[in-house]
Design an enzyme around this catalytic site. Structure first.
Site, PDB file in Angstrom:
ATOM      1  N   SER A 293       0.791  -1.232   0.000  1.00 25.57           N
ATOM      2  CA  SER A 293       0.000   0.000   0.000  1.00 25.57           C
ATOM      3  C   SER A 293       0.819   1.277   0.000  1.00 25.57           C
ATOM      4  O   SER A 293       0.273   2.357  -0.266  1.00 25.57           O
ATOM      5  CB  SER A 293      -0.916   0.019   1.220  1.00 25.57           C
ATOM      6  OG  SER A 293      -1.639  -1.190   1.250  1.00 25.57           O
ATOM      7  N   THR A 294       2.111   1.206   0.348  1.00 20.40           N
ATOM      8  CA  THR A 294       2.900   2.431   0.300  1.00 20.40           C
ATOM      9  C   THR A 294       2.889   3.012  -1.111  1.00 20.40           C
ATOM     10  O   THR A 294       3.080   4.202  -1.294  1.00 20.40           O
ATOM     11  CB  THR A 294       4.342   2.160   0.745  1.00 20.40           C
ATOM     12  OG1 THR A 294       4.779   0.950   0.139  1.00 20.40           O
ATOM     13  CG2 THR A 294       4.436   2.037   2.252  1.00 20.40           C
TER      14      THR A 294
END
Lengths: 579, 374
Positions: A293-294
């Protein structure tokens, strides 16, 4: 008549003889002439040859005097020249404040000349008595060899050398050598690297700057104090969550300088051969991972910068998204319409995927290129991993890449990219070399300053109210994004093997430093209610690091309570949109 | 010293009063110093290759006795005798060189040696002095007697000798032979334009050798850039001079001879530098310079072109060999296997040297009444 005829004939004959004689004489004179001319030329040429020889002999004599008496120790000396000064051939590596990370110490190495050893067995036993680490059987064999040179032991301490000399056994002698010493040991092992027995750099900065270190020292961007704090925090976390490894780094977002880079497990650079491959593996630059998700940071920045969605716009995330034969779900599902800040706040895969689809694959690919995510890093190490990108950029790849799957990069790729998103929009290549003040920083604009400002505010929101709360450090206004990805094992995603990470920066309104922490296969604990996600495992590492390095790096903590202006603005808009 | 009365008209008596005693003495002194140096340097080498410590030193000393006799005997000859001897040796050595190509023992990648009665001889060593004298004769014939085939014959023989050397292959000796041959032509009055031409051709020849002979290439590369390859020998040699300093470490006290593979031959000068120091090194260089320069100076009083050219050729050969050997040890020249005349251990090559220097002494003798030779 007859007589007179005879007389005439006689006369003719005589005159002919005279003429012949004259011709012979002329010929002789001519020959003598040429001869003396040739000899004359020869004389002057001999003089010239003598001058040339004289000069040549003078040059030889001059060179002899020059070598023997004048020429200093600039030329390499053979170890046997006893008169030589202890010189060190490989320069130091220091951190940004001049703290020595690698240096060379002159040492002595022991060898034997078996021809001079009278009683090999006795000599071996006596030597083994003062150097107990040597095997007497092996020693006996070595000393009985029919050669003139065998190595016994490299790099003796002065005490050991004195002990060997005190034996008084003939045939042992020492060679002057130098040994590379790393005062901080494992702390900087992956960055600094190590050298082989012949002092050639084999890994890390030692290898990358192998030539340069022969002429002068290298100053790195590392700050050993920061490095210590980062390693301390990371190793505690790795132990707590029983992770197989972890990595963390601190980067100056304005210059791309790395103040710290830690990969665990690590190793003792003095004995690299005893370390396992896993220990020597630099997770920050050599390991490529699907970061999870970064990557939504990039997706949001891309969508906002491209103008496909306003910051108060959003997407419907009420139902799972179906793309070809895949179904995209949310981990923290809200099952409603989400604004752009909310997509980051709750880390919505559906929202990120829709944003990326709105931008389109071609633009997404170009954006990733501009952030350097698709090519190897240019950082000053030899351990550089090659990013893995989809061979063909299909719709499903666009969707998964939006939330950091189907594309694998090194943690340092992620750090450099996020730094560009939050620093005002310029990508500075990650570097391990100290940046000299006054020198312009190389950089390329990837997004507008305005988008960057919005991204900072939203990332602050993630820490203030979203999945990254544990990364907060009071007074430092940390902003960032969590990431949790399932590790791909044999082509399948393994549910229990996670790559949990958090990328943060502080202070959010005007970021100075980026902190990235990543844990490899962490396991949840009772305190985390069994969760092993980035928000529970990696975010606390970042929080601890920020609160400890902030004061050291001169970032002044501000009073807590109020949020920076921009964050408030976003928050309000976000609330408005939600209702 | 032996006193020989001026009235002694025996062969030896005449020899004593006509020979260049200073040069003769200098050569004997060099050979004597060489004996000491080989004694110092060769045991380390002999032990390394598994021979008795003084095997090489003994052989060298044994070789010096016949060599001294050969030099003296040759120096008794009249110039005409020198010429005849040179022709005979030239023919024999040429046959020998052709033979090595077919039956020679290949040592270190070259066929140069031929075994005769337990000795391995290198015919190319003997061809050098003989070729110098023969060349001098041919050049003098053309210039003094007006013979038209003198120069063409000299060029033809040069091509023959060089061809045989390249086939062995022996690049180093080709360069040395060419140097002497050009020096003789130079003294014989080669027009300056051709002198320049030869210089260009020499550079081109080196270039060709560099391009087509890999071992020549690697040696020149290492000379120009010591880091490009193994410069162990030269580094060791240079450190020997530094270690020796002004007075040296003393005979037998040096250490480089244990490290240098050719300490008794090609790199004996480094051993001298370490054990006997700068002073003895300069003395040796001085002796070589003395022999060459005195010889050339005396030749300027010579009236016979043949004698002038032949002696100049022999002196150039002697001087160039010394300069090349010392130049290599001092890293002024790329590595080239060559011995230091009369100093290095040389085996049969000492005989060849003695032959050449004997011819030189014979030619440089005072000719009663300056009699014409040709």
């Amino acid at each position: 008549m007859m007589e007179s005829d005879d007389l005439v004939r006689d006369d003719l004959a005589r005159s002919e003889a005279v003429a012949q004689e004259a011709r012979r004489n002329a010929r002789r004179i001519e020959l003598v002439g040429t001869r003396s001319r040739a000899v004359e030329v020869g004389r002057s040429r001999l003089a010239a040859a003598a001058v040339m020889f004289g000069i040549a002999f003078l040059v030889i004599a001059g060179r002899l005097v020059d070598i023997t008496l004048i020429e200093g120790p600039a030329e390499p000396r053979v170890a046997h020249s006893v008169a030589s000064e202890p010189t060190v051939a490989r320069a130091d590596i220091t951190d940004r404040n001049g703290v020595i990370l690698a240096t060379s110490l002159p040492t002595r190495s022991l060898y034997a000349d078996p021809a001079l050893i009278l009683d090999p067995d006795n000599a071996a036993d006596r030597l083994a008595a003062v150097l107990p680490e040597l095997d007497p059987v092996d020693l006996r064999a070595k000393l009985a060899k029919r050669s003139r040179f065998v190595w016994i032991k490299r790099n003796l301490t002065p005490r050991q050398q004195a002990a060997v000399n005190a034996l008084g056994v003939p045939g042992f002698a020492f060679v002057r050598e130098e040994r590379r010493v790393y005062p901080h040991g494992a702390l900087t092992a992956h960055v600094v690297g190590f050298t082989g027995v012949d002092n050639r750099g084999l890994a890390g900065v030692e290898r990358h700057f192998d030539q340069q270190l022969r002429s002068g020292p290298v100053t790195l961007s590392l700050d050993i104090r920061v490095q210590h704090i980062v390693r301390d925090a990371l190793s505690k976390s790795v132990a707590t969550f029983q992770a197989v490894g972890g990595s963390a780094l601190v980067m100056d977002v304005r210059t791309g300088e790395l103040l710290s880079m830690v990969s665990l497990p690590d190793f003792d650079p003095h004995e690299p051969a005893r370390a396992s491959d896993d220990q020597r593996f630099n997770r920050n630059t050599l390991g490529v991972y699907e970061m999870g998700s970064t990557f939504k940071v990039f997706t949001a920045a891309m969508a906002l910068d491209a103008g496909v969605v306003p910051v108060n716009g959003g997407y419907d995330a009420s139902e799972p998204l179906k793309v070809s034969r895949f179904t995209i779900r949310d981990y923290h599902a809200k099952n409603r319409w989400l604004s752009v800040p909310e997509i980051l706040l709750y880390s919505s895969n559906i929202g990120a995927a829709k944003m990326a689809m709105a931008v389109g694959g071609e633009r997404q690919q170009r954006f990733f290129d501009s952030l350097g995510l698709t090519r190897p890093l240019s950082v000053e190490l030899s351990e550089i991993g090659n990013p893995m990108t989809p061979a063909k950029w299909r719709e499903i790849n666009v969707v998964t890449a939006a939330y950091g799957h189907g594309i694998a990069v090194t943690p340092l790729h992620l750090a450099a990219g996020v730094a560009a998103v939050v620093n005002g929009g310029e990508l500075h290549p990650a570097t391990l070399v100290k940046h000299e003040t006054g020198v312009p920083v190389p950089g390329e604009r990837v997004i507008s300053a305005e988008t960057s400002s919005l991204m900072r505010a939203m990332l602050r929101l993630v820490v203030a109210e979203g999945t990254g709360r544990k990364a907060d450090a009071p007074g430092y206004y940390v902003g960032g994004k969590t990431g949790t990805a399932e590790k791909s094992v044999n082509g399948h995603y393994a549910r229990k093997a996670l790559i949990s990470s958090f990328v943060g920066m502080f202070p959010s309104d005007n970021p100075r430093y980026l902190v990235l922490a990543m844990l490899d296969e962490p396991h949840g604990t009772k305190e985390t209610f069994g969760y092993a996600t980035g928000g529970w495992t990696a975010a606390p590492v970042v929080g601890e690091v920020v609160s400890r390095i902030g004061p050291m790096l001169g970032v002044v903590p501000r009073e807590t309570g109020g949020e920076p202006e921009q964050t408030m603005l976003i928050k309000v808009r976000n609330d408005e949109a939600a209702h | 010293m032996i006193v020989v009365p001026r009235t002694d008209t025996s062969l030896l008596g005449r020899w004593w009063w006509t020979v260049d005693r200073w040069s003769f003495g200098a050569l004997l002194l060099l050979a004597g110093l060489g004996a000491v140096m080989v004694m110092a340097a060769s045991p380390a080498v002999a032990e390394r290759i598994g021979l008795d410590s003084f095997f090489l030193a003994k052989r060298h000393l044994m070789m010096l006795v016949p060599a001294t006799f050969l030099m003296m005997a040759t120096s008794l000859l009249a110039p005409k005798g020198v010429r005849r001897l040179a022709v005979v040796v030239f023919v024999l050595a040429t046959i020998g060189m052709v033979t090595t190509l077919f039956v020679g023992d290949e040592i270190k990648g070259a066929r140069r040696w031929v075994g005769i009665a337990g000795f391995s001889l290198q015919p190319s060593e003997f061809i050098r002095p003989a070729f110098a004298v023969v060349t001098a004769w041919l050049l003098a014939l053309q210039r003094v007697n007006g013979v038209r085939w003198g120069d063409p014959a000299a060029i033809g023989l040069y091509a023959l000798v060089i061809g045989l050397l390249i086939l062995q292959p022996d690049f180093g000796m080709s360069v040395a032979v060419t140097g002497v041959w050009v020096a003789q032509y130079f003294v014989a009055g080669l027009p300056m334009i051709l002198v320049v031409g030869f210089a260009v051709a020499g550079v081109a020849g080196l270039g060709l050798g560099y391009t087509f002979l890999p071992h020549v290439q690697s040696r020149i590369d290492r000379f120009l850039d010591p880091a490009s390859g193994d410069s162990y020998q030269i580094d060791t040699a240079l450190s020997a001079f530094r270690h020796g300093g002004l007075w040296g470490t003393g005979p037998g006290e040096g250490v480089v001879k244990a490290l240098l593979p050719d300490a008794h031959a090609d790199f004996i000068f480094a051993v001298i530098g370490e054990e006997f120091g700068l002073v003895v090194c300069l003395l040796i260089v001085g002796l070589f310079a003395f022999v060459v320069l005195r010889g050339l100076a005396r030749l300027t009083e010579e009236n016979s072109l043949f004698v002038m050219l032949a002696a100049a050729g022999l002196l150039a050969q002697f001087g160039l060999q010394a300069l090349i050997n010392i130049g290599v040890a001092l890293h002024l020249l790329p590595t080239k296997g060559s011995t230091l005349p009369f100093i290095s251990y040389g085996g049969s090559s000492v005989l060849a040297l003695a032959l050449g220097m004997g011819m030189l002494l014979a030619l440089s003798r005072r000719q009663p009444g300056g009699k014409e030779v040709l």
